[in-house]
Design a protein around this motif. Sequence first.
Motif, short mmCIF file in Angstrom:
data_model
loop_
_atom_site.label_atom_id
_atom_site.label_comp_id
_atom_site.label_asym_id
_atom_site.label_seq_id
_atom_site.Cartn_x
_atom_site.Cartn_y
_atom_site.Cartn_z
N GLY A 12 -0.87 -3.14 -6.44
CA GLY A 12 -1.84 -2.99 -5.36
C GLY A 12 -1.57 -3.92 -4.20
O GLY A 12 -2.14 -3.81 -3.14
N HIS A 13 -0.68 -4.88 -4.38
CA HIS A 13 -0.38 -5.88 -3.35
C HIS A 13 1.06 -5.69 -2.91
O HIS A 13 1.96 -5.64 -3.72
N HIS A 14 1.32 -5.58 -1.59
CA HIS A 14 2.66 -5.30 -1.08
C HIS A 14 3.15 -6.48 -0.26
O HIS A 14 3.05 -6.49 0.95
N PRO A 19 0.46 -2.55 3.84
CA PRO A 19 -0.23 -1.60 2.97
C PRO A 19 0.01 -0.18 3.47
O PRO A 19 0.18 0.05 4.66
N THR A 21 -1.95 2.77 2.44
CA THR A 21 -3.08 3.69 2.48
C THR A 21 -4.27 3.02 3.15
O THR A 21 -4.35 1.80 3.25
N ASP A 23 -7.27 2.85 1.96
CA ASP A 23 -8.00 2.04 0.97
C ASP A 23 -7.36 0.66 0.82
O ASP A 23 -8.07 -0.34 0.70
N GLU A 24 -6.03 0.62 0.83
CA GLU A 24 -5.36 -0.68 0.72
C GLU A 24 -5.64 -1.54 1.94
O GLU A 24 -5.81 -2.75 1.83
N SER A 28 -7.83 -5.23 2.18
CA SER A 28 -7.10 -6.43 2.58
C SER A 28 -7.92 -7.23 3.57
O SER A 28 -8.65 -6.69 4.39
#
Length: 153
Positions: A12-14, A19, A21, A23-24, A28
């Motif tokens: 879930g963490h890039h 991010p 999407t 939602d991401e 954040s």
Amino acid sequence: MSMSTQSGVDPGHHPAGPPHTADEVRGSSIGELMRSVTTDLSTLMRQEVELAKAEIRQEGKKAGKAAGFYGGAGFGGYMVALFVSIAGWQFLDNVMDSGLAALIVAVVWAVVAAVLYSKAKKNAERIRGLKQTNESVQRIPDALKPHPEGVTR
């Protein structure tokens, strides 16, 4: 399997990129988003600098090799021009005063030099510079380019 899962980082963490999407992005914090943008800008600038360096090295090698060949050809041409000039001077010396013959040969060389200078100047104006780097930099979004006229403090 994504690259972040392979490296053992939470999927879930890039950390290596922004991010992907909505939602991401919503999940954040502003700090994380700013860090991501800063990292991406830093990476982009490093890549542009590396592209420019590689392009300069590549063009520099070509130019160095060509300069060596031009130097050798230039010296050979100089020797030919010198001896043809002496022969022309001696030929004219048979039909006129030696000083006048030398002056005529000098004037001919002045005309040749003027023509060559003119051609060199035109060619110098057509030097292409760092074409790939310029094209790449122009693809950077306008939002990332400085606009000093719009800055107020």
